[in-house]
Design a protein around this motif. Structure first.
Motif, PDB file in Angstrom:
ATOM      1  N   UNK A 116     134.347 -28.079  72.485  1.00 17.82           N
ATOM      2  CA  UNK A 116     134.228 -29.117  73.512  1.00 17.82           C
ATOM      3  C   UNK A 116     134.382 -30.462  72.833  1.00 17.82           C
ATOM      4  N   UNK A 117     134.541 -31.513  73.627  1.00 13.14           N
ATOM      5  CA  UNK A 117     134.628 -32.854  73.033  1.00 13.14           C
ATOM      6  C   UNK A 117     133.343 -33.216  72.313  1.00 13.14           C
ATOM      7  N   UNK A 118     132.223 -32.850  72.898  1.00 17.60           N
ATOM      8  CA  UNK A 118     130.932 -33.169  72.290  1.00 17.60           C
ATOM      9  C   UNK A 118     130.678 -32.347  71.028  1.00 17.60           C
ATOM     10  N   UNK A 119     131.136 -31.096  71.030  1.00 21.21           N
ATOM     11  CA  UNK A 119     130.942 -30.209  69.884  1.00 21.21           C
ATOM     12  C   UNK A 119     132.264 -29.527  69.533  1.00 21.21           C
ATOM     13  N   UNK A 120     133.135 -30.250  68.791  1.00 21.73           N
ATOM     14  CA  UNK A 120     134.427 -29.648  68.434  1.00 21.73           C
ATOM     15  C   UNK A 120     134.258 -28.493  67.447  1.00 21.73           C
ATOM     16  N   UNK A 121     135.069 -27.473  67.651  1.00 20.49           N
ATOM     17  CA  UNK A 121     135.072 -26.305  66.772  1.00 20.49           C
ATOM     18  C   UNK A 121     136.521 -26.028  66.386  1.00 20.49           C
ATOM     19  N   UNK A 122     136.742 -25.457  65.207  1.00 22.68           N
ATOM     20  CA  UNK A 122     138.130 -25.239  64.767  1.00 22.68           C
ATOM     21  C   UNK A 122     138.853 -24.135  65.531  1.00 22.68           C
ATOM     22  N   UNK A 123     138.138 -23.374  66.345  1.00 28.92           N
ATOM     23  CA  UNK A 123     138.769 -22.288  67.098  1.00 28.92           C
ATOM     24  C   UNK A 123     137.938 -21.969  68.331  1.00 28.92           C
ATOM     25  N   UNK A 124     138.589 -21.300  69.286  1.00 30.02           N
ATOM     26  CA  UNK A 124     137.916 -20.724  70.452  1.00 30.02           C
ATOM     27  C   UNK A 124     138.064 -19.214  70.331  1.00 30.02           C
ATOM     28  N   UNK A 125     136.992 -18.511  70.650  1.00 25.98           N
ATOM     29  CA  UNK A 125     137.015 -17.050  70.645  1.00 25.98           C
ATOM     30  C   UNK A 125     136.366 -16.565  71.934  1.00 25.98           C
ATOM     31  N   UNK A 126     136.979 -15.550  72.510  1.00 28.72           N
ATOM     32  CA  UNK A 126     136.330 -14.831  73.598  1.00 28.72           C
ATOM     33  C   UNK A 126     136.569 -13.356  73.356  1.00 28.72           C
ATOM     34  N   UNK A 127     135.501 -12.586  73.324  1.00 30.09           N
ATOM     35  CA  UNK A 127     135.617 -11.145  73.096  1.00 30.09           C
ATOM     36  C   UNK A 127     134.662 -10.412  74.024  1.00 30.09           C
ATOM     37  N   UNK A 128     135.166  -9.366  74.667  1.00 29.25           N
ATOM     38  CA  UNK A 128     134.343  -8.498  75.505  1.00 29.25           C
ATOM     39  C   UNK A 128     134.635  -7.053  75.122  1.00 29.25           C
ATOM     40  N   UNK A 129     133.576  -6.339  74.759  1.00 30.88           N
ATOM     41  CA  UNK A 129     133.671  -4.912  74.486  1.00 30.88           C
ATOM     42  C   UNK A 129     132.830  -4.173  75.511  1.00 30.88           C
ATOM     43  N   UNK A 130     133.297  -2.998  75.911  1.00 32.52           N
ATOM     44  CA  UNK A 130     132.598  -2.212  76.917  1.00 32.52           C
ATOM     45  C   UNK A 130     132.209  -0.865  76.310  1.00 32.52           C
ATOM     46  N   UNK A 131     130.916  -0.605  76.294  1.00 29.97           N
ATOM     47  CA  UNK A 131     130.398   0.679  75.855  1.00 29.97           C
ATOM     48  C   UNK A 131     130.255   1.601  77.050  1.00 29.97           C
ATOM     49  N   UNK A 132     130.655   2.855  76.858  1.00 27.88           N
ATOM     50  CA  UNK A 132     130.578   3.860  77.918  1.00 27.88           C
ATOM     51  C   UNK A 132     129.455   4.829  77.547  1.00 27.88           C
ATOM     52  N   UNK A 133     128.531   5.026  78.491  1.00 26.78           N
ATOM     53  CA  UNK A 133     127.354   5.856  78.247  1.00 26.78           C
ATOM     54  C   UNK A 133     127.155   6.852  79.378  1.00 26.78           C
ATOM     55  N   UNK A 134     126.718   8.039  79.003  1.00 31.19           N
ATOM     56  CA  UNK A 134     126.247   9.004  79.987  1.00 31.19           C
ATOM     57  C   UNK A 134     124.732   9.051  79.837  1.00 31.19           C
ATOM     58  N   UNK A 135     124.043   8.734  80.910  1.00 32.92           N
ATOM     59  CA  UNK A 135     122.588   8.621  80.869  1.00 32.92           C
ATOM     60  C   UNK A 135     121.988   9.610  81.864  1.00 32.92           C
ATOM     61  N   UNK A 136     121.019  10.387  81.382  1.00 32.51           N
ATOM     62  CA  UNK A 136     120.366  11.370  82.247  1.00 32.51           C
ATOM     63  C   UNK A 136     118.865  11.120  82.282  1.00 32.51           C
ATOM     64  N   UNK A 137     118.254  11.547  83.350  1.00 31.87           N
ATOM     65  CA  UNK A 137     116.801  11.510  83.515  1.00 31.87           C
ATOM     66  C   UNK A 137     116.223  10.098  83.490  1.00 31.87           C
ATOM     67  N   UNK A 138     116.898   9.160  84.157  1.00 28.86           N
ATOM     68  CA  UNK A 138     116.351   7.810  84.305  1.00 28.86           C
ATOM     69  C   UNK A 138     115.639   7.780  85.641  1.00 28.86           C
TER      70      UNK A 138
END
Length: 146
Positions: free
Chosen positions: A59-81
């Protein structure tokens, strides 16, 4: 309760180099922002997804040398909740399983961009503040988690 980790996929990985000139004496404060989304499959309550995201944005207030966006999705089988407490335990434990993969993805993404690899912090306990407070997590008995 039984949690079976089925796998992980990258939903989004993006890196953008910013032409920001930083003074050598200035300390770079990355400030990653984390978010999480939990979803169930319609018609199969056992199959759950935990999407864990990290965003680092200049941002202008807080410049950074790069932008990163990452989303990972974990797949789970859940029983007896059966209770809200068990649902909460699954979300916290599932997040702990997905987070190291997100750390590795960010490190590999920055290394692949030929800059010094960024290592997100190792977190041994709960990542999100609401996971630390036993009273902050609640699910209405009449609704499913999103």
């Amino acid at each position: 309760m039984k949690i079976d980790f089925k796998g992980i996929t990258a939903e989004e990985l993006s890196f953008k180099l910013n032409r920001v000139k930083l003074n050598p004496e200035d300390k770079l404060d990355i400030k990653p922002q984390f978010s999480r989304q939990v979803r169930k499959v319609n018609g199969n309550d056992k199959l759950n997804f935990i999407a864990l995201s990290v965003k680092i944005e200049s941002t202008e207030a807080e410049p950074k040398p790069f932008d990163i966006f990452a989303t990972l999705v974990g797949v789970f089988e859940v029983e007896d909740v059966r209770t809200e407490k068990e649902e909460r335990t699954f979300v916290i434990e599932g997040t702990k399983i997905v987070y190291p993969y997100l750390r590795a993805a960010v490190t590999n993404l920055t290394a692949g961009a030929f800059i010094a690899p960024l290592n997100l912090p190792v977190i041994s306990g709960p990542i999100f503040p609401e996971d630390r407070d036993t009273y902050a997590f609640s699910v209405d008995n009449n609704e499913n988690m999103n």
